[in-house]
Design a protein around this motif. Structure first.
Motif, PDB file in Angstrom:
ATOM      1  N   GLY A   9       1.544   5.306  -2.066  1.00 38.02           N
ATOM      2  CA  GLY A   9       0.554   4.745  -1.167  1.00 38.02           C
ATOM      3  C   GLY A   9      -0.675   5.631  -1.070  1.00 38.02           C
ATOM      4  O   GLY A   9      -0.703   6.750  -1.580  1.00 38.02           O
ATOM      5  N   GLY A  10      -1.705   5.116  -0.404  1.00 38.57           N
ATOM      6  CA  GLY A  10      -2.922   5.900  -0.248  1.00 38.57           C
ATOM      7  C   GLY A  10      -4.080   5.030   0.174  1.00 38.57           C
ATOM      8  O   GLY A  10      -3.910   3.884   0.601  1.00 38.57           O
ATOM      9  N   LEU A  11      -5.274   5.599   0.050  1.00 38.77           N
ATOM     10  CA  LEU A  11      -6.512   4.920   0.413  1.00 38.77           C
ATOM     11  C   LEU A  11      -7.216   4.472  -0.859  1.00 38.77           C
ATOM     12  O   LEU A  11      -7.396   5.269  -1.783  1.00 38.77           O
ATOM     13  N   VAL A  12      -7.621   3.221  -0.894  1.00 36.86           N
ATOM     14  CA  VAL A  12      -8.292   2.673  -2.063  1.00 36.86           C
ATOM     15  C   VAL A  12      -9.369   1.699  -1.602  1.00 36.86           C
ATOM     16  O   VAL A  12      -9.243   1.081  -0.538  1.00 36.86           O
ATOM     17  N   GLN A  13     -10.403   1.564  -2.391  1.00 33.85           N
ATOM     18  CA  GLN A  13     -11.447   0.607  -2.062  1.00 33.85           C
ATOM     19  C   GLN A  13     -11.021  -0.807  -2.444  1.00 33.85           C
ATOM     20  O   GLN A  13     -10.185  -0.993  -3.346  1.00 33.85           O
ATOM     21  N   MET A  83      -0.146  -3.168  -7.634  1.00 34.47           N
ATOM     22  CA  MET A  83      -1.038  -3.942  -6.767  1.00 34.47           C
ATOM     23  C   MET A  83      -2.460  -3.859  -7.311  1.00 34.47           C
ATOM     24  O   MET A  83      -3.031  -2.763  -7.359  1.00 34.47           O
ATOM     25  N   ASN A  84      -2.979  -4.978  -7.722  1.00 31.29           N
ATOM     26  CA  ASN A  84      -4.335  -5.056  -8.259  1.00 31.29           C
ATOM     27  C   ASN A  84      -5.214  -5.917  -7.364  1.00 31.29           C
ATOM     28  O   ASN A  84      -4.713  -6.667  -6.530  1.00 31.29           O
ATOM     29  N   SER A  85      -6.510  -5.798  -7.554  1.00 27.85           N
ATOM     30  CA  SER A  85      -7.473  -6.598  -6.774  1.00 27.85           C
ATOM     31  C   SER A  85      -7.172  -6.518  -5.288  1.00 27.85           C
ATOM     32  O   SER A  85      -7.126  -7.537  -4.584  1.00 27.85           O
ATOM     33  N   LEU A  86      -6.974  -5.311  -4.817  1.00 24.69           N
ATOM     34  CA  LEU A  86      -6.578  -5.122  -3.420  1.00 24.69           C
ATOM     35  C   LEU A  86      -7.669  -5.569  -2.464  1.00 24.69           C
ATOM     36  O   LEU A  86      -8.868  -5.434  -2.748  1.00 24.69           O
ATOM     37  N   LYS A  87      -7.225  -6.095  -1.324  1.00 31.90           N
ATOM     38  CA  LYS A  87      -8.115  -6.584  -0.284  1.00 31.90           C
ATOM     39  C   LYS A  87      -7.847  -5.816   1.007  1.00 31.90           C
ATOM     40  O   LYS A  87      -6.739  -5.306   1.207  1.00 31.90           O
ATOM     41  N   PRO A  88      -8.830  -5.751   1.906  1.00 34.75           N
ATOM     42  CA  PRO A  88      -8.580  -5.053   3.184  1.00 34.75           C
ATOM     43  C   PRO A  88      -7.365  -5.609   3.918  1.00 34.75           C
ATOM     44  O   PRO A  88      -6.652  -4.853   4.586  1.00 34.75           O
ATOM     45  N   GLU A  89      -7.104  -6.896   3.784  1.00 38.36           N
ATOM     46  CA  GLU A  89      -5.942  -7.485   4.473  1.00 38.36           C
ATOM     47  C   GLU A  89      -4.611  -7.070   3.863  1.00 38.36           C
ATOM     48  O   GLU A  89      -3.553  -7.393   4.419  1.00 38.36           O
ATOM     49  N   ASP A  90      -4.642  -6.356   2.757  1.00 34.60           N
ATOM     50  CA  ASP A  90      -3.407  -5.798   2.196  1.00 34.60           C
ATOM     51  C   ASP A  90      -3.015  -4.487   2.876  1.00 34.60           C
ATOM     52  O   ASP A  90      -1.942  -3.932   2.608  1.00 34.60           O
ATOM     53  N   THR A  91      -3.892  -3.980   3.736  1.00 32.93           N
ATOM     54  CA  THR A  91      -3.604  -2.740   4.449  1.00 32.93           C
ATOM     55  C   THR A  91      -2.348  -2.897   5.297  1.00 32.93           C
ATOM     56  O   THR A  91      -2.245  -3.826   6.094  1.00 32.93           O
ATOM     57  N   ALA A  92      -1.385  -1.995   5.104  1.00 33.74           N
ATOM     58  CA  ALA A  92      -0.107  -2.072   5.814  1.00 33.74           C
ATOM     59  C   ALA A  92       0.755  -0.887   5.392  1.00 33.74           C
ATOM     60  O   ALA A  92       0.420  -0.164   4.450  1.00 33.74           O
ATOM     61  N   VAL A  93       1.869  -0.740   6.089  1.00 39.75           N
ATOM     62  CA  VAL A  93       2.932   0.131   5.608  1.00 39.75           C
ATOM     63  C   VAL A  93       3.840  -0.719   4.726  1.00 39.75           C
ATOM     64  O   VAL A  93       4.289  -1.790   5.147  1.00 39.75           O
ATOM     65  N   TYR A 111      19.481  -2.180   2.988  1.00 38.99           N
ATOM     66  CA  TYR A 111      18.976  -0.810   2.903  1.00 38.99           C
ATOM     67  C   TYR A 111      17.450  -0.835   2.874  1.00 38.99           C
ATOM     68  O   TYR A 111      16.855  -1.690   2.221  1.00 38.99           O
ATOM     69  N   TRP A 112      16.854   0.146   3.547  1.00 32.91           N
ATOM     70  CA  TRP A 112      15.409   0.232   3.668  1.00 32.91           C
ATOM     71  C   TRP A 112      14.931   1.652   3.446  1.00 32.91           C
ATOM     72  O   TRP A 112      15.612   2.624   3.811  1.00 32.91           O
ATOM     73  N   GLY A 113      13.723   1.743   2.874  1.00 32.52           N
ATOM     74  CA  GLY A 113      13.063   3.033   2.799  1.00 32.52           C
ATOM     75  C   GLY A 113      12.271   3.288   4.072  1.00 32.52           C
ATOM     76  O   GLY A 113      12.261   2.468   4.992  1.00 32.52           O
ATOM     77  N   GLN A 114      11.604   4.439   4.103  1.00 32.19           N
ATOM     78  CA  GLN A 114      10.840   4.840   5.290  1.00 32.19           C
ATOM     79  C   GLN A 114       9.429   4.274   5.287  1.00 32.19           C
ATOM     80  O   GLN A 114       8.762   4.308   6.324  1.00 32.19           O
ATOM     81  N   GLY A 115       8.979   3.793   4.148  1.00 29.88           N
ATOM     82  CA  GLY A 115       7.664   3.189   4.083  1.00 29.88           C
ATOM     83  C   GLY A 115       6.591   4.121   3.559  1.00 29.88           C
ATOM     84  O   GLY A 115       6.708   5.345   3.658  1.00 29.88           O
ATOM     85  N   THR A 116       5.542   3.528   3.000  1.00 24.98           N
ATOM     86  CA  THR A 116       4.386   4.273   2.530  1.00 24.98           C
ATOM     87  C   THR A 116       3.130   3.503   2.934  1.00 24.98           C
ATOM     88  O   THR A 116       3.076   2.279   2.802  1.00 24.98           O
ATOM     89  N   GLN A 117       2.136   4.227   3.423  1.00 28.89           N
ATOM     90  CA  GLN A 117       0.930   3.587   3.959  1.00 28.89           C
ATOM     91  C   GLN A 117      -0.025   3.241   2.818  1.00 28.89           C
ATOM     92  O   GLN A 117      -0.323   4.083   1.953  1.00 28.89           O
ATOM     93  N   VAL A 118      -0.509   2.017   2.848  1.00 32.42           N
ATOM     94  CA  VAL A 118      -1.561   1.571   1.939  1.00 32.42           C
ATOM     95  C   VAL A 118      -2.747   1.139   2.796  1.00 32.42           C
ATOM     96  O   VAL A 118      -2.602   0.299   3.695  1.00 32.42           O
ATOM     97  N   THR A 119      -3.899   1.737   2.523  1.00 31.71           N
ATOM     98  CA  THR A 119      -5.115   1.395   3.256  1.00 31.71           C
ATOM     99  C   THR A 119      -6.190   0.982   2.268  1.00 31.71           C
ATOM    100  O   THR A 119      -6.501   1.739   1.347  1.00 31.71           O
ATOM    101  N   VAL A 120      -6.724  -0.210   2.470  1.00 35.89           N
ATOM    102  CA  VAL A 120      -7.760  -0.737   1.585  1.00 35.89           C
ATOM    103  C   VAL A 120      -9.055  -0.833   2.388  1.00 35.89           C
ATOM    104  O   VAL A 120      -9.124  -1.568   3.383  1.00 35.89           O
ATOM    105  N   SER A 121     -10.058  -0.100   1.963  1.00 36.61           N
ATOM    106  CA  SER A 121     -11.336  -0.097   2.667  1.00 36.61           C
ATOM    107  C   SER A 121     -12.272  -1.133   2.065  1.00 36.61           C
ATOM    108  O   SER A 121     -12.234  -1.416   0.867  1.00 36.61           O
ATOM    109  N   SER A 122     -13.114  -1.691   2.922  1.00 37.82           N
ATOM    110  CA  SER A 122     -14.037  -2.745   2.470  1.00 37.82           C
ATOM    111  C   SER A 122     -15.356  -2.148   1.996  1.00 37.82           C
ATOM    112  O   SER A 122     -15.627  -0.976   2.160  1.00 37.82           O
TER     113      SER A 122
END
Length: 122
Positions: A9-13, A83-93, A111-122
């Motif tokens: 996960g991370g920050l992407v435009q 994940m391609n063509s990311l949109k701001p609305e894809d922002t989530a854990v 079974y579940w993982g702990q999650g990873t944050q994805v942030t899409v900036s506009s």
């Protein structure tokens, strides 16, 4: 017991790409379906995609169809979400999960993982 650990996960435009990974350890997940879900504050966990044990069957939420691709490498006990063509609305854990059945219902995943944050900036 099974441990699932997400990464990537991370920050992407907007318009950019990320690849999430989910590494499994512990007891075997042979035969299990693997899924990806996402969640934003105040909302229920939302189904994103799932894949069968063989990888021959995949299913996507309409909101990500054509942009996201789920895959797995059973030799590495790892599931991926490209994940391609990311949109701001894809922002989530984003969470990966394992289920013995083919389902989009979060409660059917054992079974579940702990999650990873994805942030899409506009």
């Amino acid at each position: 017991q099974v441990q699932l650990v997400e990464s990537g996960g991370g920050l992407v435009q907007a318009g950019g790409s990320l690849r999430l990974s989910c590494a499994a350890s512990g007891r075997t997940l042979r035969g299990y379906y693997m899924g990806w879900f996402r969640q934003t504050p105040g909302k229920e966990r939302e189904f994103v995609a799932r894949i069968s044990w063989s990888g021959g069957s995949t299913y996507y939420a309409d909101s990500v169809k054509g942009r996201f691709t789920i895959s797995r490498d059973n030799a590495k006990n790892t599931v991926y979400l490209q994940m391609n063509s990311l949109k701001p609305e894809d922002t989530a854990v984003y969470y990966c999960a394992a289920s013995p059945v083919s389902t989009v219902v979060a409660q059917r995943y054992d079974y579940w993982g702990q999650g990873t944050q994805v942030t899409v900036s506009s």
